[in-house]
Design a protein around this motif. Structure first.
Motif, PDB file in Angstrom:
ATOM      1  N   GLU A  47      13.062  11.376   1.695  1.00  0.00           N
ATOM      2  CA  GLU A  47      13.885  10.708   0.584  1.00  0.00           C
ATOM      3  C   GLU A  47      13.755   9.191   0.684  1.00  0.00           C
ATOM      4  N   VAL A  48      13.024   8.619   1.638  1.00  0.00           N
ATOM      5  CA  VAL A  48      12.713   7.211   1.721  1.00  0.00           C
ATOM      6  C   VAL A  48      11.871   6.564   0.585  1.00  0.00           C
ATOM      7  N   TYR A  49      11.198   7.650  -0.061  1.00  0.00           N
ATOM      8  CA  TYR A  49      10.124   7.466  -1.155  1.00  0.00           C
ATOM      9  C   TYR A  49      10.984   7.090  -2.416  1.00  0.00           C
ATOM     10  N   ASN A  50      12.252   7.465  -2.494  1.00  0.00           N
ATOM     11  CA  ASN A  50      12.922   7.374  -3.498  1.00  0.00           C
ATOM     12  C   ASN A  50      13.528   5.844  -3.621  1.00  0.00           C
ATOM     13  N   GLN A  51      13.416   5.196  -2.519  1.00  0.00           N
ATOM     14  CA  GLN A  51      13.904   3.682  -2.624  1.00  0.00           C
ATOM     15  C   GLN A  51      13.110   2.864  -3.417  1.00  0.00           C
ATOM     16  N   ALA A  52      13.681   1.934  -3.896  1.00  0.00           N
ATOM     17  CA  ALA A  52      12.936   1.116  -5.023  1.00  0.00           C
ATOM     18  C   ALA A  52      11.912   0.164  -4.172  1.00  0.00           C
ATOM     19  N   ASN A  53      12.187  -0.223  -3.040  1.00  0.00           N
ATOM     20  CA  ASN A  53      11.206  -1.052  -2.155  1.00  0.00           C
ATOM     21  C   ASN A  53      10.129  -0.242  -1.453  1.00  0.00           C
ATOM     22  N   VAL A  54      10.031   1.017  -1.555  1.00  0.00           N
ATOM     23  CA  VAL A  54       8.839   1.906  -1.041  1.00  0.00           C
ATOM     24  C   VAL A  54       7.958   2.190  -2.087  1.00  0.00           C
ATOM     25  N   GLU A  55       6.771   2.229  -1.637  1.00  0.00           N
ATOM     26  CA  GLU A  55       5.468   2.542  -2.442  1.00  0.00           C
ATOM     27  C   GLU A  55       4.699   3.317  -1.569  1.00  0.00           C
ATOM     28  N   LEU A  56       4.321   4.320  -2.165  1.00  0.00           N
ATOM     29  CA  LEU A  56       3.186   5.300  -1.241  1.00  0.00           C
ATOM     30  C   LEU A  56       1.814   4.918  -2.001  1.00  0.00           C
ATOM     31  N   ILE A  57       0.858   4.677  -1.292  1.00  0.00           N
ATOM     32  CA  ILE A  57      -0.526   4.342  -1.702  1.00  0.00           C
ATOM     33  C   ILE A  57      -1.462   5.253  -0.774  1.00  0.00           C
ATOM     34  N   ASP A  58      -2.199   6.162  -1.529  1.00  0.00           N
ATOM     35  CA  ASP A  58      -3.322   6.959  -1.064  1.00  0.00           C
ATOM     36  C   ASP A  58      -4.562   6.214  -0.541  1.00  0.00           C
ATOM     37  N   VAL A  59      -4.763   6.178   0.644  1.00  0.00           N
ATOM     38  CA  VAL A  59      -5.758   5.222   0.907  1.00  0.00           C
ATOM     39  C   VAL A  59      -6.976   6.072   0.909  1.00  0.00           C
ATOM     40  N   ASN A  60      -6.968   7.338   0.520  1.00  0.00           N
ATOM     41  CA  ASN A  60      -8.367   8.037   0.223  1.00  0.00           C
ATOM     42  C   ASN A  60      -8.720   7.759  -1.050  1.00  0.00           C
ATOM     43  N   VAL A  61      -7.680   7.293  -2.052  1.00  0.00           N
ATOM     44  CA  VAL A  61      -8.239   6.828  -3.493  1.00  0.00           C
ATOM     45  C   VAL A  61      -8.432   5.318  -3.469  1.00  0.00           C
ATOM     46  N   ALA A  62      -7.180   4.577  -2.689  1.00  0.00           N
ATOM     47  CA  ALA A  62      -7.396   3.162  -2.754  1.00  0.00           C
ATOM     48  C   ALA A  62      -7.158   2.745  -1.136  1.00  0.00           C
ATOM     49  N   PRO A  63      -8.360   2.677  -0.545  1.00  0.00           N
ATOM     50  CA  PRO A  63      -8.672   2.339   0.859  1.00  0.00           C
ATOM     51  C   PRO A  63      -8.067   1.017   1.208  1.00  0.00           C
ATOM     52  N   ILE A  64      -7.837   0.686   2.389  1.00  0.00           N
ATOM     53  CA  ILE A  64      -7.526  -0.573   2.885  1.00  0.00           C
ATOM     54  C   ILE A  64      -8.763  -1.305   3.221  1.00  0.00           C
ATOM     55  N   GLU A  65      -9.117  -2.488   2.443  1.00  0.00           N
ATOM     56  CA  GLU A  65     -10.250  -3.060   2.698  1.00  0.00           C
ATOM     57  C   GLU A  65     -10.310  -4.173   3.361  1.00  0.00           C
ATOM     58  N   ARG A  66      -9.231  -4.908   3.719  1.00  0.00           N
ATOM     59  CA  ARG A  66      -9.005  -6.010   4.784  1.00  0.00           C
ATOM     60  C   ARG A  66      -7.819  -6.689   4.808  1.00  0.00           C
ATOM     61  N   ALA A  67      -7.571  -7.406   5.982  1.00  0.00           N
ATOM     62  CA  ALA A  67      -6.258  -8.213   6.021  1.00  0.00           C
ATOM     63  C   ALA A  67      -6.547  -9.419   5.763  1.00  0.00           C
ATOM     64  N   VAL A  68      -5.632  -9.944   5.042  1.00  0.00           N
ATOM     65  CA  VAL A  68      -5.802 -11.405   4.857  1.00  0.00           C
ATOM     66  C   VAL A  68      -4.158 -12.286   5.165  1.00  0.00           C
ATOM     67  N   PRO A  69      -4.180 -13.491   5.277  1.00  0.00           N
ATOM     68  CA  PRO A  69      -3.108 -14.137   5.689  1.00  0.00           C
ATOM     69  C   PRO A  69      -1.831 -13.706   4.971  1.00  0.00           C
ATOM     70  N   GLU A  70      -1.904 -13.670   3.638  1.00  0.00           N
ATOM     71  CA  GLU A  70      -0.775 -12.852   2.969  1.00  0.00           C
ATOM     72  C   GLU A  70      -0.494 -11.618   3.042  1.00  0.00           C
TER      73      GLU A  70
END
Length: 237
Positions: free
Chosen positions: A52-75
Motif C-alpha cells: 500500500e505504500v506504493y499508492n502514496q504520491a511521494n513514493v516511486e518504484l524504480i526497477d534497477v534491472n531496467v534503470a540501474p543505479i549509476e552513481r551517487a552525487v552530492p544532490e
C-alpha cells in the motif's frame, strides 16, 4: 506441494499476484512488484502495509534491472540517466547470508587455513555447527543448518544445549579437541543438496544459494529436512 509441485505453486502464485494487483493502484507499479518466479522460492514481502505504500504520491518504484543505479552525487542518485534528489540514502545491499559475517573474522584452522578459503568452492559444514580442519570451532545457526527455514531461536537453543553436552563430554573424558571428519562434512552437504534439488528453491537464483553475492559459489545454504530430522542427525553424529 507448494515447493514440489509446479501446478500447486502456480495456483498459490496466481493468488498472491491477484492480491498485489488489488493493493497497488497503478498497474505498472503492481506489475513491477509481481513475482515472476515460483512463489516462496525467494523471501516473500507479505502484509504489514508494504504494498500500500506504493499508492502514496511521494513514493516511486524504480526497477534497477531496467534503470540501474549509476552513481551517487552530492544532490542524490543518478539512476538510469536521471537525477533523483535525496536527503537520505539507505543502502540495503550486500546481504551475504550465513557466511558473510563469519568470513569477516580471520578464523584459521589446521595449517593456518582460513574459513574463507575452506568455503571458496562452496559452503561446507557438518550440520551447520562444525567444519573439518577447524578443531573446536562451533557455530550456531550456521550455514547448512535449518536456520532460515525454522525458528532461529529454537535452533540456537538446541545447538547451545548440544554444544554444552559436547564440552561436558570432552571434559569428563580429559579430551581437548573435537573436529568434524571430512567425509561426514561431505555427506552432510550432499544431503543438503539432495533435499533442495527437487524443490522450487533450486529453480530460482536467490540468497538461499548465495546468488546475490558476486563470485560466491552457487550452493544451497540451508538444510531443508526439518527440525526433528536435524536434531536426530546431530544426536547420531
Amino acid at each position: 506441494d507448494l515447493q514440489l509441485d509446479p501446478a500447486a505453486n502456480e495456483t498459490c502464485a496466481d493468488y498472491v499476484r491477484g492480491k498485489i494487483r488489488e493493493a497497488v493502484n497503478d498497474p505498472v507499479t503492481a506489475d513491477k512488484l509481481t513475482p515472476r518466479y515460483p512463489i516462496l522460492a525467494r523471501r516473500l514481502c507479505a502484509g504489514t502495509g508494504y504494498y500500500e505504500v506504493y499508492n502514496q504520491a511521494n513514493v516511486e518504484l524504480i526497477d534497477v534491472n531496467v534503470a540501474p543505479i549509476e552513481r551517487a552525487v552530492p544532490e542524490g542518485l543518478i539512476v538510469g540517466g536521471r537525477l533523483i534528489p535525496c536527503d537520505v540514502i539507505i543502502f540495503a545491499t550486500g546481504f551475504d547470508a550465513l557466511t558473510g559475517a563469519i568470513e569477516k573474522i580471520d578464523i584459521r584452522g589446521r595449517g593456518g587455513r582460513t574459513i574463507k578459503s575452506h568455503w571458496a568452492d562452496g559452503v561446507s559444514t557438518y550440520a551447520g555447527i562444525m567444519c573439518a580442519g577447524f578443531p573446536n570451532l562451533m557455530m550456531m545457526n550456521g550455514p547448512s543448518s535449518p536456520s532460515a527455514f525454522w525458528a532461529p531461536i529454537q535452533i540456537a537453543e538446541y545447538q547451545a544445549d548440544w554444544i554444552e553436552r559436547c564440552l561436558n563430554h570432552l571434559a569428563r573424558n580429559a579430551l581437548d579437541c573435537i573436529e568434524a571428519r571430512p567425509e561426514c562434512e561431505a555427506q552432510w552437504m550432499e544431503t543438503v543438496e539432495q533435499l533442495a534439488a527437487p524443490t522450487m528453491f533450486a529453480r530460482v537464483k536467490s540468497w538461499y544459494y548465495g546468488d546475490n553475492i558476486p563470485d560466491k559459489k552457487h550452493r544451497m545454504l540451508v538444510y531443508l529436512g526439518g527440525y526433528a530430522a536435524y536434531c536426530a542427525e546431530c544426536e547420531h553424529g
